[in-house]
Motif scaffolding. Structure first.
Motif, PDB file in Angstrom:
ATOM      1  N   GLY A 146      15.405 -10.709  11.771  1.00 41.83           N
ATOM      2  CA  GLY A 146      16.725 -10.192  11.444  1.00 41.83           C
ATOM      3  C   GLY A 146      16.614  -8.687  11.293  1.00 41.83           C
ATOM      4  N   LEU A 147      17.733  -8.027  11.034  1.00 43.10           N
ATOM      5  CA  LEU A 147      17.741  -6.569  10.933  1.00 43.10           C
ATOM      6  C   LEU A 147      18.204  -6.124   9.547  1.00 43.10           C
ATOM      7  CD1 LEU A 147      19.392  -5.617  14.342  1.00 43.10           C
ATOM      8  CD2 LEU A 147      16.979  -5.446  13.734  1.00 43.10           C
ATOM      9  N   LEU A 148      17.543  -5.099   9.026  1.00 43.53           N
ATOM     10  CA  LEU A 148      17.950  -4.439   7.797  1.00 43.53           C
ATOM     11  C   LEU A 148      18.195  -2.978   8.145  1.00 43.53           C
ATOM     12  CD1 LEU A 148      18.373  -4.169   4.737  1.00 43.53           C
ATOM     13  CD2 LEU A 148      15.892  -3.811   4.539  1.00 43.53           C
ATOM     14  N   ARG A 149      19.441  -2.539   8.030  1.00 47.37           N
ATOM     15  CA  ARG A 149      19.791  -1.142   8.291  1.00 47.37           C
ATOM     16  C   ARG A 149      19.830  -0.415   6.958  1.00 47.37           C
ATOM     17  NH1 ARG A 149      21.666   2.459  11.724  1.00 47.37           N
ATOM     18  NH2 ARG A 149      23.249   3.946  11.070  1.00 47.37           N
ATOM     19  N   LEU A 150      19.139   0.720   6.879  1.00 46.89           N
ATOM     20  CA  LEU A 150      19.010   1.467   5.637  1.00 46.89           C
ATOM     21  C   LEU A 150      19.833   2.740   5.675  1.00 46.89           C
ATOM     22  CD1 LEU A 150      15.177   1.025   5.400  1.00 46.89           C
ATOM     23  CD2 LEU A 150      16.856  -0.081   3.932  1.00 46.89           C
ATOM     24  N   GLU A 151      20.796   2.834   4.806  1.00 49.43           N
ATOM     25  CA  GLU A 151      21.570   4.053   4.608  1.00 49.43           C
ATOM     26  C   GLU A 151      21.259   4.500   3.189  1.00 49.43           C
ATOM     27  OE1 GLU A 151      25.660   3.372   5.647  1.00 49.43           O
ATOM     28  OE2 GLU A 151      25.121   2.619   7.640  1.00 49.43           O
ATOM     29  N   VAL A 152      20.091   5.125   3.028  1.00 51.61           N
ATOM     30  CA  VAL A 152      19.526   5.427   1.715  1.00 51.61           C
ATOM     31  C   VAL A 152      19.353   6.932   1.544  1.00 51.61           C
ATOM     32  CG1 VAL A 152      17.481   5.115   0.253  1.00 51.61           C
ATOM     33  CG2 VAL A 152      18.319   3.212   1.641  1.00 51.61           C
ATOM     34  N   GLU A 153      19.708   7.422   0.379  1.00 49.68           N
ATOM     35  CA  GLU A 153      19.449   8.800  -0.013  1.00 49.68           C
ATOM     36  C   GLU A 153      18.512   8.764  -1.202  1.00 49.68           C
ATOM     37  OE1 GLU A 153      20.237  11.701   1.328  1.00 49.68           O
ATOM     38  OE2 GLU A 153      21.249  10.692   2.968  1.00 49.68           O
ATOM     39  N   PRO A 154      17.427   9.466  -1.187  1.00 57.20           N
ATOM     40  CA  PRO A 154      16.991  10.396  -0.157  1.00 57.20           C
ATOM     41  C   PRO A 154      16.365   9.643   1.016  1.00 57.20           C
ATOM     42  CG  PRO A 154      15.329  10.313  -1.849  1.00 57.20           C
ATOM     43  CD  PRO A 154      16.483   9.435  -2.319  1.00 57.20           C
ATOM     44  N   THR A 155      16.414  10.245   2.190  1.00 48.70           N
ATOM     45  CA  THR A 155      15.864   9.606   3.383  1.00 48.70           C
ATOM     46  C   THR A 155      14.334   9.619   3.398  1.00 48.70           C
ATOM     47  OG1 THR A 155      16.014  11.651   4.650  1.00 48.70           O
ATOM     48  CG2 THR A 155      17.887  10.133   4.778  1.00 48.70           C
ATOM     49  N   THR A 156      13.743  10.316   2.436  1.00 48.99           N
ATOM     50  CA  THR A 156      12.279  10.332   2.338  1.00 48.99           C
ATOM     51  C   THR A 156      11.749   9.142   1.532  1.00 48.99           C
ATOM     52  OG1 THR A 156      12.427  11.755   0.393  1.00 48.99           O
ATOM     53  CG2 THR A 156      12.112  12.834   2.545  1.00 48.99           C
ATOM     54  N   ALA A 157      12.635   8.269   1.086  1.00 52.65           N
ATOM     55  CA  ALA A 157      12.224   7.107   0.294  1.00 52.65           C
ATOM     56  C   ALA A 157      11.265   6.228   1.089  1.00 52.65           C
ATOM     57  CB  ALA A 157      13.442   6.295  -0.129  1.00 52.65           C
ATOM     58  N   MET A 158      10.251   5.706   0.399  1.00 48.41           N
ATOM     59  CA  MET A 158       9.288   4.786   1.009  1.00 48.41           C
ATOM     60  C   MET A 158       9.814   3.358   0.867  1.00 48.41           C
ATOM     61  SD  MET A 158       5.705   6.434  -0.324  1.00 48.41           S
ATOM     62  CE  MET A 158       6.198   6.297  -2.029  1.00 48.41           C
ATOM     63  N   ILE A 159       9.626   2.569   1.929  1.00 51.79           N
ATOM     64  CA  ILE A 159      10.122   1.195   1.973  1.00 51.79           C
ATOM     65  C   ILE A 159       8.953   0.231   1.800  1.00 51.79           C
ATOM     66  CG2 ILE A 159      11.366  -0.516   3.347  1.00 51.79           C
ATOM     67  CD1 ILE A 159      12.117   1.945   5.199  1.00 51.79           C
ATOM     68  N   TRP A 160       9.104  -0.725   0.886  1.00 53.61           N
ATOM     69  CA  TRP A 160       8.138  -1.814   0.714  1.00 53.61           C
ATOM     70  C   TRP A 160       8.910  -3.117   0.890  1.00 53.61           C
ATOM     71  CZ3 TRP A 160       3.008  -0.688  -0.436  1.00 53.61           C
ATOM     72  CH2 TRP A 160       2.742   0.647  -0.763  1.00 53.61           C
ATOM     73  N   VAL A 161       8.386  -4.031   1.707  1.00 52.90           N
ATOM     74  CA  VAL A 161       9.008  -5.335   1.914  1.00 52.90           C
ATOM     75  C   VAL A 161       7.966  -6.394   1.568  1.00 52.90           C
ATOM     76  CG1 VAL A 161      10.111  -6.901   3.548  1.00 52.90           C
ATOM     77  CG2 VAL A 161      10.479  -4.426   3.748  1.00 52.90           C
ATOM     78  N   ASP A 162       8.283  -7.230   0.588  1.00 50.83           N
ATOM     79  CA  ASP A 162       7.365  -8.271   0.129  1.00 50.83           C
ATOM     80  C   ASP A 162       5.982  -7.689  -0.176  1.00 50.83           C
ATOM     81  OD1 ASP A 162       9.408 -10.136   0.458  1.00 50.83           O
ATOM     82  OD2 ASP A 162       8.783 -10.649   2.479  1.00 50.83           O
ATOM     83  N   GLY A 163       5.955  -6.482  -0.759  1.00 54.17           N
ATOM     84  CA  GLY A 163       4.702  -5.841  -1.140  1.00 54.17           C
ATOM     85  C   GLY A 163       3.974  -5.121  -0.021  1.00 54.17           C
ATOM     86  N   GLU A 164       4.526  -5.128   1.185  1.00 57.00           N
ATOM     87  CA  GLU A 164       3.909  -4.462   2.333  1.00 57.00           C
ATOM     88  C   GLU A 164       4.640  -3.159   2.637  1.00 57.00           C
ATOM     89  OE1 GLU A 164       3.240  -5.251   7.113  1.00 57.00           O
ATOM     90  OE2 GLU A 164       3.750  -6.934   5.825  1.00 57.00           O
ATOM     91  N   TYR A 165       3.877  -2.070   2.807  1.00 59.01           N
ATOM     92  CA  TYR A 165       4.460  -0.760   3.085  1.00 59.01           C
ATOM     93  C   TYR A 165       5.015  -0.715   4.504  1.00 59.01           C
ATOM     94  CZ  TYR A 165       4.826   4.306   3.655  1.00 59.01           C
ATOM     95  OH  TYR A 165       5.283   5.574   3.893  1.00 59.01           O
TER      96      TYR A 165
END
Length: 110
Positions: free
Chosen positions: A27-46
């Motif tokens: 599936g798709l997750l679209r990120l509209e996040v501020e700040p755009t430098t944010a790090m993404i972790w999904v289920d503990g994986e970078y």
């Protein structure tokens, strides 16, 4: 089809059908996040930084996913998102700055 779910006061998740083929178990997750430098972790994986993803969209396995966003100077945000086949989930989030108590009046110990 649009569903809106408020996870926290500053988090808005919108899910809608997409025409982009994403594979049988993705599936798709679209990120509209501020700040755009944010790090993404999904289920503990970078997964990298928000601004490092083309179209700010991440492909994820179907099912419930634990998302965590971290950025220097901002409070870490954690929440669960249900990734559904043939849908794109959009996360709109303005991360909250960390509490800065450096200017607070702190009573001295007796």
């Amino acid at each position: 089809m649009r569903r809106r779910i408020v996870l926290f006061m500053s988090v808005l998740v919108v899910s809608c059908a997409t025409t982009t083929p994403v594979g049988p178990s993705m599936g798709l997750l679209r990120l509209e996040v501020e700040p755009t430098t944010a790090m993404i972790w999904v289920d503990g994986e970078y997964f990298g930084q928000v601004d490092g993803w083309m179209s700010k969209t991440v492909r994820l396995r179907l099912g419930m996913r634990r998302i965590e966003l971290q950025a220097k100077g901002y409070m870490t945000q954690r929440f669960d998102i249900d990734v559904v086949k043939d849908e794109e989930v959009t996360l709109r989030l303005a991360m909250q700055p960390e509490w800065d108590d450096g200017d607070a009046d702190v009573p001295e110990a007796l």
